[in-house]
Design a protein around this motif. Sequence first.
Motif, PDB file in Angstrom:
ATOM      1  N   LEU A 205      92.004  87.898  33.732  1.00 23.40           N
ATOM      2  CA  LEU A 205      91.102  87.811  32.580  1.00 23.40           C
ATOM      3  C   LEU A 205      91.431  86.605  31.714  1.00 23.40           C
ATOM      4  O   LEU A 205      90.543  85.888  31.250  1.00 23.40           O
ATOM      5  CB  LEU A 205      91.187  89.091  31.750  1.00 23.40           C
ATOM      6  CG  LEU A 205      90.423  90.300  32.267  1.00 23.40           C
ATOM      7  CD1 LEU A 205      90.760  91.528  31.423  1.00 23.40           C
ATOM      8  CD2 LEU A 205      88.921  90.041  32.236  1.00 23.40           C
ATOM      9  N   GLY A 206      92.721  86.386  31.470  1.00 20.23           N
ATOM     10  CA  GLY A 206      93.136  85.276  30.624  1.00 20.23           C
ATOM     11  C   GLY A 206      92.735  83.924  31.185  1.00 20.23           C
ATOM     12  O   GLY A 206      92.410  82.998  30.446  1.00 20.23           O
ATOM     13  N   ALA A 207      92.733  83.810  32.509  1.00 21.50           N
ATOM     14  CA  ALA A 207      92.353  82.545  33.130  1.00 21.50           C
ATOM     15  C   ALA A 207      90.896  82.199  32.872  1.00 21.50           C
ATOM     16  O   ALA A 207      90.497  81.031  32.972  1.00 21.50           O
ATOM     17  CB  ALA A 207      92.614  82.603  34.637  1.00 21.50           C
ATOM     18  N   ALA A 208      90.100  83.208  32.526  1.00 21.88           N
ATOM     19  CA  ALA A 208      88.678  82.968  32.257  1.00 21.88           C
ATOM     20  C   ALA A 208      88.421  82.508  30.831  1.00 21.88           C
ATOM     21  O   ALA A 208      87.303  82.062  30.525  1.00 21.88           O
ATOM     22  CB  ALA A 208      87.873  84.240  32.535  1.00 21.88           C
ATOM     23  N   ALA A 209      89.413  82.589  29.945  1.00 22.56           N
ATOM     24  CA  ALA A 209      89.184  82.328  28.523  1.00 22.56           C
ATOM     25  C   ALA A 209      88.750  80.888  28.259  1.00 22.56           C
ATOM     26  O   ALA A 209      87.725  80.641  27.622  1.00 22.56           O
ATOM     27  CB  ALA A 209      90.441  82.667  27.720  1.00 22.56           C
ATOM     28  N   VAL A 210      89.527  79.925  28.717  1.00 20.65           N
ATOM     29  CA  VAL A 210      89.239  78.516  28.419  1.00 20.65           C
ATOM     30  C   VAL A 210      87.941  78.043  29.064  1.00 20.65           C
ATOM     31  O   VAL A 210      87.078  77.468  28.388  1.00 20.65           O
ATOM     32  CB  VAL A 210      90.427  77.620  28.824  1.00 20.65           C
ATOM     33  CG1 VAL A 210      90.033  76.146  28.753  1.00 20.65           C
ATOM     34  CG2 VAL A 210      91.619  77.877  27.901  1.00 20.65           C
ATOM     35  N   PRO A 211      87.736  78.248  30.387  1.00 19.86           N
ATOM     36  CA  PRO A 211      86.466  77.776  30.960  1.00 19.86           C
ATOM     37  C   PRO A 211      85.238  78.439  30.345  1.00 19.86           C
ATOM     38  O   PRO A 211      84.210  77.781  30.140  1.00 19.86           O
ATOM     39  CB  PRO A 211      86.595  78.110  32.454  1.00 19.86           C
ATOM     40  CG  PRO A 211      87.730  79.051  32.561  1.00 19.86           C
ATOM     41  CD  PRO A 211      88.634  78.775  31.421  1.00 19.86           C
ATOM     42  N   THR A 212      85.339  79.737  30.030  1.00 17.00           N
ATOM     43  CA  THR A 212      84.190  80.411  29.423  1.00 17.00           C
ATOM     44  C   THR A 212      83.928  79.880  28.022  1.00 17.00           C
ATOM     45  O   THR A 212      82.777  79.719  27.602  1.00 17.00           O
ATOM     46  CB  THR A 212      84.408  81.936  29.382  1.00 17.00           C
ATOM     47  OG1 THR A 212      84.747  82.404  30.685  1.00 17.00           O
ATOM     48  CG2 THR A 212      83.151  82.652  28.913  1.00 17.00           C
ATOM     49  N   ALA A 213      84.999  79.614  27.267  1.00 12.29           N
ATOM     50  CA  ALA A 213      84.832  79.046  25.928  1.00 12.29           C
ATOM     51  C   ALA A 213      84.169  77.675  25.999  1.00 12.29           C
ATOM     52  O   ALA A 213      83.319  77.333  25.161  1.00 12.29           O
ATOM     53  CB  ALA A 213      86.187  78.946  25.225  1.00 12.29           C
ATOM     54  N   LEU A 214      84.519  76.871  26.994  1.00 13.20           N
ATOM     55  CA  LEU A 214      83.910  75.550  27.142  1.00 13.20           C
ATOM     56  C   LEU A 214      82.447  75.653  27.555  1.00 13.20           C
ATOM     57  O   LEU A 214      81.602  74.876  27.094  1.00 13.20           O
ATOM     58  CB  LEU A 214      84.696  74.727  28.164  1.00 13.20           C
ATOM     59  CG  LEU A 214      86.071  74.243  27.700  1.00 13.20           C
ATOM     60  CD1 LEU A 214      86.857  73.651  28.862  1.00 13.20           C
ATOM     61  CD2 LEU A 214      85.952  73.233  26.566  1.00 13.20           C
ATOM     62  N   ILE A 215      82.142  76.599  28.429  1.00 17.72           N
ATOM     63  CA  ILE A 215      80.738  76.829  28.790  1.00 17.72           C
ATOM     64  C   ILE A 215      79.945  77.247  27.556  1.00 17.72           C
ATOM     65  O   ILE A 215      78.823  76.774  27.315  1.00 17.72           O
ATOM     66  CB  ILE A 215      80.632  77.916  29.881  1.00 17.72           C
ATOM     67  CG1 ILE A 215      81.260  77.428  31.191  1.00 17.72           C
ATOM     68  CG2 ILE A 215      79.174  78.322  30.098  1.00 17.72           C
ATOM     69  CD1 ILE A 215      80.522  76.316  31.873  1.00 17.72           C
ATOM     70  N   THR A 216      80.529  78.139  26.751  1.00 17.04           N
ATOM     71  CA  THR A 216      79.868  78.588  25.529  1.00 17.04           C
ATOM     72  C   THR A 216      79.651  77.425  24.567  1.00 17.04           C
ATOM     73  O   THR A 216      78.597  77.310  23.927  1.00 17.04           O
ATOM     74  CB  THR A 216      80.700  79.684  24.845  1.00 17.04           C
ATOM     75  OG1 THR A 216      81.018  80.705  25.788  1.00 17.04           O
ATOM     76  CG2 THR A 216      79.943  80.304  23.674  1.00 17.04           C
ATOM     77  N   LEU A 217      80.649  76.564  24.458  1.00 24.91           N
ATOM     78  CA  LEU A 217      80.519  75.371  23.620  1.00 24.91           C
ATOM     79  C   LEU A 217      79.364  74.501  24.107  1.00 24.91           C
ATOM     80  O   LEU A 217      78.560  73.998  23.307  1.00 24.91           O
ATOM     81  CB  LEU A 217      81.825  74.580  23.643  1.00 24.91           C
ATOM     82  CG  LEU A 217      81.868  73.276  22.844  1.00 24.91           C
ATOM     83  CD1 LEU A 217      81.735  73.552  21.355  1.00 24.91           C
ATOM     84  CD2 LEU A 217      83.157  72.520  23.128  1.00 24.91           C
ATOM     85  N   GLY A 218      79.260  74.310  25.419  1.00 18.67           N
ATOM     86  CA  GLY A 218      78.171  73.524  25.968  1.00 18.67           C
ATOM     87  C   GLY A 218      76.807  74.139  25.694  1.00 18.67           C
ATOM     88  O   GLY A 218      75.844  73.431  25.386  1.00 18.67           O
ATOM     89  N   LEU A 219      76.727  75.465  25.772  1.00 16.92           N
ATOM     90  CA  LEU A 219      75.482  76.156  25.442  1.00 16.92           C
ATOM     91  C   LEU A 219      75.058  75.863  24.006  1.00 16.92           C
ATOM     92  O   LEU A 219      73.880  75.660  23.713  1.00 16.92           O
ATOM     93  CB  LEU A 219      75.647  77.667  25.641  1.00 16.92           C
ATOM     94  CG  LEU A 219      75.723  78.174  27.087  1.00 16.92           C
ATOM     95  CD1 LEU A 219      76.161  79.632  27.106  1.00 16.92           C
ATOM     96  CD2 LEU A 219      74.378  78.029  27.775  1.00 16.92           C
ATOM     97  N   SER A 220      76.028  75.853  23.096  1.00 19.86           N
ATOM     98  CA  SER A 220      75.710  75.617  21.685  1.00 19.86           C
ATOM     99  C   SER A 220      75.263  74.188  21.447  1.00 19.86           C
ATOM    100  O   SER A 220      74.481  73.919  20.532  1.00 19.86           O
ATOM    101  CB  SER A 220      76.920  75.929  20.802  1.00 19.86           C
ATOM    102  OG  SER A 220      77.897  74.904  20.887  1.00 19.86           O
ATOM    103  N   LEU A 221      75.731  73.255  22.255  1.00 22.36           N
ATOM    104  CA  LEU A 221      75.290  71.860  22.104  1.00 22.36           C
ATOM    105  C   LEU A 221      73.808  71.711  22.419  1.00 22.36           C
ATOM    106  O   LEU A 221      73.113  70.911  21.799  1.00 22.36           O
ATOM    107  CB  LEU A 221      76.107  70.954  23.038  1.00 22.36           C
ATOM    108  CG  LEU A 221      77.552  70.694  22.645  1.00 22.36           C
ATOM    109  CD1 LEU A 221      78.262  69.926  23.745  1.00 22.36           C
ATOM    110  CD2 LEU A 221      77.623  69.929  21.331  1.00 22.36           C
TER     111      LEU A 221
END
Length: 321
Positions: A205-221
């Motif tokens: 689960l922890g390994a998914a934190a950073v890539p998912t956060a970056l995907i979410t950041l890209g969505l907000s852009l």
Amino acid sequence: MAAMHALLSAFAPIWVLTGIGYAVGRGGLLGEQAEAVLGRFVFHVAMPAALFTMVSGASPDVFGHPSMVAFAASTAVAAGAGFFLVRRVFGRGRADAAIGAMSSGHVNSANLGIPVAVQVLGDASFVAQVILFQVLVLSPVVLTLVESGTEGSDGADGRRPGGGVRRLLTMPLRNPIILASLLGVAVSATGLRLPAAVTHPCDVLGAAAVPTALITLGLSLHRGPGGGGRARRERAETAVVVAVKTLGQPLAALLVAGPLLHLPDHQLLAVVLCAALPTAQNSFIYAREYGLDTGLARDAIVVSTLVSMVTLSVAAWALGP
């Protein structure tokens, strides 16, 4: 040349994953609620798992080392300046100012700091101490300010928290980031060895934190604040926060670690290099979760990451062997 190549390699995953998030948002692949759902997944599931695994396997007794004193001082200067400027100069509320403080002083120590440290310093031991400091000290302080500043307001999920002292006292039990960190401290302090049936799911689960956060950041852009660009005043606010983060914090670290503490060259480089890292994605995730304006955190992450490619190179060249 080798150091520059190493820095570019470390930055590549950030730009690629953020770009993927932007493309996914632009194409509408995950629907209108994708950013909200992924943001809550990071805040409530993936990030707590990563923090628990990290803290439970580490010892927080490193905070008294002079290098950590220098880094902590630079963080206090940058975060304090960010809070004051966003609150007093740009007229934001306490909660938004806390996000400004985090955007000014919370470095991207995990997915960027570790590869940079390995390539430039030769090891990532100091970065591990920085991560612990940010998890156990900086994040709880920022989240407490956010909680106190959002009293009686709706969060990202539409729930209205209770108010007053009781709300702040029970925050560790309600906030998954702080709760996971405290549980990790308890496990670390007792020396308990957890079975693989517990640690392995947390690792996954922890390994998914950073890539998912970056995907979410890209969505907000793609979405942008209110569907449009940021106003001139907001762009000025971002510029100030980025200047504090990319220039103010490493300069403060250089002053404290050099003339004040007289650290050896290798430790001086480690402190300044870590202080020069760009804003972490955590500030965006926290702002989104608490229903705050995500524009400042989002833009500070993107712009500081661009600027830090230069400042990190300068620090490595000027202070390196």
